[in-house]
Design an enzyme around this catalytic site. Sequence first.
Site, PDB file in Angstrom:
ATOM      1  CG  ASP A   1     -51.200  35.735 -74.338  1.00  0.00           C
ATOM      2  OD1 ASP A   1     -49.786  36.767 -73.739  1.00  0.00           O
ATOM      3  OD2 ASP A   1     -50.179  35.299 -74.540  1.00  0.00           O
ATOM      4  CG  HIS A   2     -53.312  41.119 -69.211  1.00  0.00           C
ATOM      5  ND1 HIS A   2     -53.006  42.698 -70.361  1.00  0.00           N
ATOM      6  CD2 HIS A   2     -53.468  42.061 -68.636  1.00  0.00           C
ATOM      7  CE1 HIS A   2     -53.893  43.440 -69.409  1.00  0.00           C
ATOM      8  NE2 HIS A   2     -54.056  42.871 -68.771  1.00  0.00           N
ATOM      9  NE  ARG A   3     -47.671  36.905 -74.784  1.00  0.00           N
ATOM     10  CZ  ARG A   3     -47.216  35.700 -74.931  1.00  0.00           C
ATOM     11  NH1 ARG A   3     -45.808  35.570 -75.654  1.00  0.00           N
ATOM     12  NH2 ARG A   3     -47.909  34.819 -75.508  1.00  0.00           N
ATOM     13  CB  ILE A   4     -53.805  38.177 -76.542  1.00  0.00           C
ATOM     14  CG1 ILE A   4     -52.407  38.059 -77.241  1.00  0.00           C
ATOM     15  CG2 ILE A   4     -55.075  38.510 -78.450  1.00  0.00           C
ATOM     16  CD1 ILE A   4     -52.268  36.406 -77.597  1.00  0.00           C
TER      17      ILE A   4
ATOM     18  N   PRO B   1     -47.756  35.779 -69.507  1.00  0.00           N
ATOM     19  CG  PRO B   1     -48.269  38.243 -70.738  1.00  0.00           C
ATOM     20  CD  PRO B   1     -47.468  36.718 -71.363  1.00  0.00           C
TER      21      PRO B   1
END
Length: 387
Positions: free
Chosen positions: A359-362, A186
């Site tokens: 990367d919005h996951r991280i 994302p």
Amino acid sequence: MAEIITMPQLSDTMEEGTVIRWNKKIGDEVLEGDILAEIETDKATQDFEIDVSGILLFIGVHEGEKTRVNEILAIIGKKGEDISHLIPKNKEKKNHQEIRDDKIINEYEKKDRILISPLAKKMAKKIGIPIKNLRGSGDNGRIIKRDIQQSYDAYDNSLLIKKTISHSSMRKKIACHLSISKFSSPHYYLFSEINVDKLIEFRKNINDKLSLEERISFNDIIIKAVAKALNIHPDINTSWNKDEMIYYSDINIGIAVALEDGLIVPVIKNADKKSLSQISKEMKDKVLRSKLRKIQPEEIEHSTFTVSNLGMYGIESFTSIINHPNSSILSIGSIMKKPIIKDAKIIIGSVMKITLSCDHRIIDGANGSSYIISLRKFLEDPITILL
């Protein structure tokens, strides 16, 4: 006894290869250690060094064609040796050959050969005119420039725009790689504008003391600044894994380099520990070998952060797709003159726009913003990069 030479796996992700050039032709002697062919993988073009000696009796893949790893590439054996039992049925029709009077004659190619001048062939390929059914007006029916021009004048223009070009191994790899990144990570984007007046002066002062070959680029300074900022923000130097986040101890900066049919990302490893001169020298070498397709697979692997610079094309700002498995990529725009406020006065200054794709996951917004603040400090006062 003849030996079958198969398409080698020249990189850990290679599934098929394209023969760019054969350095030997059928009937030639080859010795162990000779470079038999140049092969394009999904990452680069590499020399294929042969490990046997003998006579090249059979070629299973022509220049410009591709085949999968471990499929037959060539057969090497003794002069006059019968190899018919070694040639796959699907290759026999395409490469029907016989040995006569110690010379190997490719009858299939001879039968289907089209007489055409090099210039006419180049013109036909460029504008997409099929030459198979053209009647040549030159000697012995040879197709010449005039024939191509006349065919072009009569050709349906709607057909000319329907030219197709097969995907190269590199282009397919890029498509797969970026699709995985874009649709699994994302993305979000952080934009910033940096005053680079001191950066310009810093580079000028350094280059005034160096020879033309030793001079550093803005990209070299940006690489060093990016690496120094990653030292301060190790949460950006990371990758997402299914069950864990990976924090890298090494800071390896990948640099996107444009090629004719795609792009490649050579890596400056441990960039935070290298001087500007070291980074500059390494970049010049790797960019050159990337464009010549001579860079090695290990030199484009294991990046932990990537920089893409389109400033030299006059692009003001842009966003990039993250280079998987990195968690971010920095996009660099061109340096522009514009009015800025300094000491409560409006003056003309130099600015550069950057975009950090995350990367919005991280990486959360606050973390990405903190990284940009540190990077901006280095670029707006670049002498601090050397401290």
